[in-house]
Design a protein around this motif. Structure first.
Motif, short mmCIF file in Angstrom:
data_model
loop_
_atom_site.label_atom_id
_atom_site.label_comp_id
_atom_site.label_asym_id
_atom_site.label_seq_id
_atom_site.Cartn_x
_atom_site.Cartn_y
_atom_site.Cartn_z
N ALA A 58 0.83 -1.20 0.00
CA ALA A 58 0.00 0.00 0.00
C ALA A 58 0.87 1.25 0.00
O ALA A 58 0.57 2.24 -0.69
CB ALA A 58 -0.93 -0.01 1.21
N PHE A 59 1.94 1.22 0.76
CA PHE A 59 2.85 2.36 0.84
C PHE A 59 3.56 2.58 -0.50
O PHE A 59 3.78 3.74 -0.92
CB PHE A 59 3.87 2.12 1.94
N ALA A 60 3.90 1.50 -1.18
CA ALA A 60 4.52 1.63 -2.50
C ALA A 60 3.57 2.30 -3.49
O ALA A 60 3.99 3.14 -4.30
CB ALA A 60 4.95 0.25 -3.01
N ARG A 61 2.28 1.96 -3.43
CA ARG A 61 1.30 2.62 -4.28
C ARG A 61 1.23 4.11 -3.95
O ARG A 61 1.13 4.96 -4.84
CB ARG A 61 -0.08 1.99 -4.12
N PHE A 62 1.27 4.40 -2.66
CA PHE A 62 1.25 5.79 -2.22
C PHE A 62 2.44 6.56 -2.78
O PHE A 62 2.28 7.67 -3.32
CB PHE A 62 1.25 5.82 -0.69
N CYS A 63 3.62 5.98 -2.66
CA CYS A 63 4.83 6.67 -3.13
C CYS A 63 4.79 6.89 -4.64
O CYS A 63 5.36 7.88 -5.15
CB CYS A 63 6.06 5.86 -2.75
N ALA A 64 4.12 6.00 -5.36
CA ALA A 64 4.02 6.14 -6.82
C ALA A 64 2.99 7.19 -7.22
O ALA A 64 3.08 7.76 -8.32
CB ALA A 64 3.67 4.80 -7.45
N ALA A 65 2.03 7.46 -6.34
CA ALA A 65 0.92 8.35 -6.70
C ALA A 65 1.06 9.76 -6.18
O ALA A 65 0.41 10.68 -6.68
CB ALA A 65 -0.39 7.75 -6.18
N VAL A 66 1.89 9.96 -5.16
CA VAL A 66 1.97 11.23 -4.46
C VAL A 66 3.40 11.78 -4.54
O VAL A 66 4.37 11.01 -4.52
CB VAL A 66 1.55 11.05 -2.98
N ASP A 67 3.53 13.08 -4.61
CA ASP A 67 4.84 13.71 -4.55
C ASP A 67 5.34 13.65 -3.11
O ASP A 67 5.07 14.54 -2.30
CB ASP A 67 4.75 15.16 -5.04
N THR A 68 6.04 12.59 -2.79
CA THR A 68 6.44 12.35 -1.41
C THR A 68 7.41 13.40 -0.87
O THR A 68 7.53 13.55 0.35
CB THR A 68 7.08 10.96 -1.26
N THR A 69 8.07 14.14 -1.74
CA THR A 69 9.01 15.16 -1.26
C THR A 69 8.29 16.29 -0.55
O THR A 69 8.91 17.08 0.17
CB THR A 69 9.84 15.74 -2.41
N ARG A 70 6.96 16.37 -0.73
CA ARG A 70 6.17 17.43 -0.09
C ARG A 70 5.33 16.92 1.07
O ARG A 70 4.67 17.72 1.76
CB ARG A 70 5.26 18.09 -1.14
N VAL A 71 5.34 15.63 1.34
CA VAL A 71 4.51 15.04 2.40
C VAL A 71 5.02 15.45 3.77
O VAL A 71 6.21 15.27 4.08
CB VAL A 71 4.48 13.50 2.27
N ARG A 72 4.12 15.97 4.59
CA ARG A 72 4.51 16.45 5.92
C ARG A 72 4.10 15.53 7.06
O ARG A 72 4.70 15.56 8.13
CB ARG A 72 3.93 17.85 6.15
#
Length: 324
Positions: A58-72
């Motif tokens: 699930a986390f891998a899907r998240f990382c592929a879908a979201v700009d993780t460099t901006r996740v707070r």
């Protein structure tokens, strides 16, 4: 009553559930359907029972879908078989993604409601690698005391630490108490009951009460404890209290004995709030608190909601707010 509910806010951001793999969105987590990466706290979860997807998947899907460099903020929800399996794969996945999460400032581990896994059934583990691995974290929280390990550590930027349990192991309490957390402003420990592994004593929180390692602490919660009277008596003369804005001794088995000790101790009129909700106080003690503190402008919570007594075999039984 269930007190362990999904977080609604983290790091001042509303919590948003990242879509599950079987969500109707095509593909699940399509960026067009998602909020801005830095606009929400992201709750990432798998099913506790009969999950077709692991939490790392699930986390891998998240990382592929979201700009993780901006996740707070990331809120870790359920992982498969949390009543049998610990969070080690979750922790490993997060640590492996450190380079992708430079803006991460808040992390919560184990955001599960009772329908997913009762709080005292959640299998936890050693959370020190997360705190060591993310030295820029400002807020960290964990739910579940079974198997929980928090050794003494040093973290220079952590401002808020929350540990929600039905029974917090004494070793973990001593670990928090022995930690150097110079930026910490908010500390919230649910100590719980011996029935669910909460075997700490009032002496275990003594280093917290001196305040030596917590020079910026302003909000202290030592709550949900079956030894709430002993905790209250220890707090009554604790040096750290003089600099607090909020003191929270709620959700536990607080009786007139502990309340009287608290009132007989150092002045509390400097507090902005004293939270004693879910208590077993007499009307006379409640009136003494009101007379002493409300007139001084202290916000006082004396709500007894949920604090029911049972009498069995000639003994009165009282309960904390959150056990199982």
């Amino acid at each position: 009553m269930t007190w362990a509910q999904h977080l609604r806010e983290s790091y001042g951001l509303p919590v948003f559930d990242f879509p599950a793999a079987d969500d109707d969105t095509e593909p699940p987590g399509d960026a067009a359907e998602l909020p801005a990466a830095d606009a929400v706290a992201w709750r990432i979860a798998a099913d506790t029972y009969d999950s077709e997807e692991s939490w790392p998947e699930a986390f891998a899907r998240f990382c592929a879908a979201v700009d993780t460099t901006r996740v707070r903020s990331i809120v870790v929800g359920a992982w498969p078989d949390a009543y049998d399996s610990g969070p080690e794969p979750v922790i490993e996945a997060l640590l492996d993604a450190r380079a992708k999460l430079p803006a991460l400032r808040a992390l919560f581990l184990g955001d599960m409601e009772s329908e997913e896994c009762e709080i005292s059934w959640i299998n936890q583990g050693d959370v020190k690698p997360l705190l060591d691995g993310f030295p820029e974290l400002e807020e960290f929280g964990v739910r579940g005391g079974s198997g929980l390990v928090i050794p003494a550590l040093t973290h220079r930027n952590l401002r808020s630490l929350t540990v929600e349990t039905g029974g917090m192991p004494a070793a973990a309490v001593r670990g928090v108490a022995g930690s150097d957390l110079p930026a910490l402003e908010h500390l919230d420990l649910w100590l719980g009951t011996s029935e669910y592994g909460g075997d700490s004593e009032a002496a275990d929180v003594a280093p917290i009460l001196t305040g030596t390692r917590l020079p910026r602490l302003r909000h202290l919660a030592l709550r949900n404890s079956e030894i709430q009277d002993e905790i209250a008596a220890a707090v009554a003369s604790a040096p750290v209290v003089a600099r607090l804005d909020v003191l929270d001794l709620s959700m536990g088995v607080l009786t007139d004995e502990g309340a009287a000790a608290l009132l007989a101790g150092q002045p509390l009129t400097h507090l902005k709030k004293l939270d004693l909700h879910h208590n077993y106080l007499s009307d006379a003690l409640r009136d003494r608190f009101r007379a002493s503190l409300e007139t001084a402008g202290v916000t006082l919570d004396l709500d007894t909601d949920g604090a029911d007594e049972d009498e069995w075999d000639g003994r009165v039984w009282r309960f904390v707010a959150v056990g199982e």
